[in-house]
Design a protein around this motif. Sequence first.
Motif, PDB file in Angstrom:
ATOM      1  N   LYS A  49       0.821  -1.208   0.000  1.00  0.00           N
ATOM      2  CA  LYS A  49       0.000   0.000   0.000  1.00  0.00           C
ATOM      3  C   LYS A  49       0.860   1.266   0.000  1.00  0.00           C
ATOM      4  CE  LYS A  49      -4.110   1.815   2.132  1.00  0.00           C
ATOM      5  NZ  LYS A  49      -5.361   1.322   2.631  1.00  0.00           N
ATOM      6  N   ASP A  50       2.110   1.129   0.434  1.00  0.00           N
ATOM      7  CA  ASP A  50       3.028   2.273   0.400  1.00  0.00           C
ATOM      8  C   ASP A  50       3.188   2.819  -1.020  1.00  0.00           C
ATOM      9  OD1 ASP A  50       3.425   1.912   3.112  1.00  0.00           O
ATOM     10  OD2 ASP A  50       5.373   0.935   2.878  1.00  0.00           O
ATOM     11  N   PHE A  51       2.891   1.989  -2.026  1.00  0.00           N
ATOM     12  CA  PHE A  51       3.053   2.394  -3.426  1.00  0.00           C
ATOM     13  C   PHE A  51       1.754   2.895  -4.060  1.00  0.00           C
ATOM     14  CE2 PHE A  51       6.586  -0.417  -2.586  1.00  0.00           C
ATOM     15  CZ  PHE A  51       7.650   0.272  -3.169  1.00  0.00           C
ATOM     16  N   ASP A  52       0.667   2.949  -3.280  1.00  0.00           N
ATOM     17  CA  ASP A  52      -0.599   3.451  -3.830  1.00  0.00           C
ATOM     18  C   ASP A  52      -0.403   4.839  -4.426  1.00  0.00           C
ATOM     19  OD1 ASP A  52      -1.765   1.118  -2.984  1.00  0.00           O
ATOM     20  OD2 ASP A  52      -3.133   2.052  -1.539  1.00  0.00           O
ATOM     21  N   ASP A  53      -1.049   5.039  -5.566  1.00  0.00           N
ATOM     22  CA  ASP A  53      -1.027   6.329  -6.271  1.00  0.00           C
ATOM     23  C   ASP A  53       0.367   6.731  -6.761  1.00  0.00           C
ATOM     24  OD1 ASP A  53      -3.820   6.624  -5.865  1.00  0.00           O
ATOM     25  OD2 ASP A  53      -3.423   7.389  -3.841  1.00  0.00           O
ATOM     26  N   THR A  54       1.216   5.732  -7.042  1.00  0.00           N
ATOM     27  CA  THR A  54       2.526   5.989  -7.633  1.00  0.00           C
ATOM     28  C   THR A  54       2.622   5.182  -8.927  1.00  0.00           C
ATOM     29  OG1 THR A  54       3.741   4.135  -6.651  1.00  0.00           O
ATOM     30  CG2 THR A  54       3.529   6.143  -5.305  1.00  0.00           C
ATOM     31  N   GLU A  56       4.649   2.947  -9.550  1.00  0.00           N
ATOM     32  CA  GLU A  56       5.053   1.585  -9.199  1.00  0.00           C
ATOM     33  C   GLU A  56       3.937   0.758  -8.566  1.00  0.00           C
ATOM     34  OE1 GLU A  56       6.766   4.307  -7.871  1.00  0.00           O
ATOM     35  OE2 GLU A  56       8.303   4.373  -9.423  1.00  0.00           O
ATOM     36  N   GLU A  57       2.745   1.338  -8.396  1.00  0.00           N
ATOM     37  CA  GLU A  57       1.662   0.676  -7.654  1.00  0.00           C
ATOM     38  C   GLU A  57       1.319  -0.705  -8.212  1.00  0.00           C
ATOM     39  OE1 GLU A  57      -2.954   1.465  -6.238  1.00  0.00           O
ATOM     40  OE2 GLU A  57      -1.991   2.905  -7.577  1.00  0.00           O
ATOM     41  N   LYS A  58       1.028  -0.798  -9.494  1.00  0.00           N
ATOM     42  CA  LYS A  58       0.610  -2.080 -10.077  1.00  0.00           C
ATOM     43  C   LYS A  58       1.704  -3.137  -9.931  1.00  0.00           C
ATOM     44  CE  LYS A  58      -1.432  -4.142 -14.160  1.00  0.00           C
ATOM     45  NZ  LYS A  58      -2.001  -3.934 -15.484  1.00  0.00           N
ATOM     46  N   TYR A  61       2.049  -4.373  -6.179  1.00  0.00           N
ATOM     47  CA  TYR A  61       1.008  -5.326  -5.785  1.00  0.00           C
ATOM     48  C   TYR A  61       1.218  -6.677  -6.473  1.00  0.00           C
ATOM     49  CZ  TYR A  61      -1.775  -2.083  -3.028  1.00  0.00           C
ATOM     50  OH  TYR A  61      -2.204  -1.231  -2.045  1.00  0.00           O
TER      51      TYR A  61
END
Length: 80
Positions: A49-54, A56-58, A61
């Motif tokens: 979740k630290d990568f949400d809205d970045t 690298e998000e997909k 996860y």
Amino acid sequence: GEYFSKLYDDSSSPTKDFAAVMCCAHADENCPFIPGADQRIPLRYKDPKDFDDTPEEKAAYHNKSIEIATEMHYIFSSVA
């Protein structure tokens, strides 16, 4: 597939006859009781979740899902 963090009471979650596998430290610490779960199994992974809205998000996860799935497959193969 779809990858996202969710709460135990998310509409896509079962309500009975399941084992709750807590795959991040935050969930393990903040969800000590999961209604309907036959078992609660903590496996502490760093939450993507630290990568949400970045950008690298997909990938974050996806990679975390592969890591967890690989380790779960090994564990379940060992106990079957």
